[in-house]
Write a protein that holds these residues in place. Structure first.
Motif: not given
Length: 291
Positions: A41, A136, A168-169, A171, A193, A196-198, A200-201
């Motif tokens: 990411d 992003h 990324v940090e 987010l 990005f 891989s954050s799916e 969490y979102l």
């Protein structure tokens, strides 16, 4: 292979590509060797990773997203490059045209769906007034996607809320900023990005009882409200077939860029109930409903 996401986020796409190579008769270790670089990411790593791959003198490089294509093109003008998920490839100068790409690049495109997501948000949430988007800023295509989003918002009378992720940090901070402005729905563009954050979102949207609209069916299955788009795994399967053609001697510049064949509207019924949203009968009749 140059993949912009994490091994976890891109696992299904990577495995789909490998499976299709096997279907085409390639045995890893005998007929083909896959050297993979993961950017995790971090778009800023792509150029260095692309140079590493070019130094290995590969027969072809497979990549995903516009950022991956840009990095590969900067690293080589001769090694064949096949992309599996890149958008606005003519506008960004990656190819001359879909029919005759020219140069050393071809692949399977995805279409920017931000306009369509705004239209769906308006149709599904007629009383909504504020629509947020998460972008992003390190991804080179984010400006094009954001322009489409803002134009559609103006046309459909949405007040846009833009949450910008620079690293990324950042987010979590960007999501907090968006939620603090009390949007009526959140749009997730198809930027690398996000994959891989799916989880969490999706969890943040559910906690806030916020409708989440995306172009990825996987996001809706994970708990987003609805999506409209194509299968990214299918793109990687089709990209494997294009890699096969290159390995058999075809020139990338002569291989027409392939376009999406099937679009699907998907709605998550469990999420509808959880966040207290009712969608119109018209949308529900058109959609594939998942639980």
């Amino acid at each position: 292979m140059l993949l912009p996401g994490t091994q976890t986020g891109y696992r299904s796409r990577y495995e789909t590509f490998r499976a299709e190579l096997k279907n085409l008769g390639y045995i890893e270790g005998r007929d083909v060797q896959l050297d993979v670089r993961w950017a995790d990411d971090r778009t800023e790593r792509l150029e260095a990773l692309a140079k590493e791959l070019v130094a290995l003198r590969p027969a072809v490089i497979l990549t995903g997203t516009s950022a991956g294509v840009a990095a590969c093109q900067k690293a080589t003008t001769t090694t064949p490059i096949v992309f599996a998920t890149a958008a606005s490839v003519v506008e960004q100068g990656f190819i001359a045209s879909y029919a005759r790409p020219g140069g050393n690049v071809t692949g399977v495109v995805i279409y920017p769906m931000e306009r369509k997501m705004v239209e769906l948000a308006r149709e599904a949430l007629p009383q909504a007034r504020r629509l947020a988007i998460l972008v992003h800023e390190s991804d080179p295509i984010h400006k094009l996607l954001l322009a489409d989003f803002l134009e559609a918002c103006a046309k459909l009378k949405f007040e846009p809320i833009i949450a910008r992720v620079r690293r990324v940090e950042d987010l979590g901070l960007a999501v907090n900023d968006a939620l603090a402005q009390r949007p009526d729905a959140l749009v997730l563009p198809d930027l690398a990005f996000m994959l891989s954050s799916e989880r969490y979102l999706v969890e943040r949207a559910l906690q806030a009882r916020l409708p989440l609209v995306s172009s990825r069916v996987e996001t809706t299955i994970a708990g987003g409200l609805m999506s409209y788009g194509t299968s990214r795994n299918e793109n990687f399967r089709r990209a494997a077939a294009m890699v096969d053609k290159v390995l058999r001697g075809a020139k990338p510049g002569d291989l027409p860029v392939e376009q999406p064949e099937r679009f699907e509207l998907v709605v998550n019924a469990k999420t509808m109930k959880a966040i207290g949203v009712e969608l119109s009968p018209v949308i529900m009749m058109r959609a594939r409903v998942v639980q």
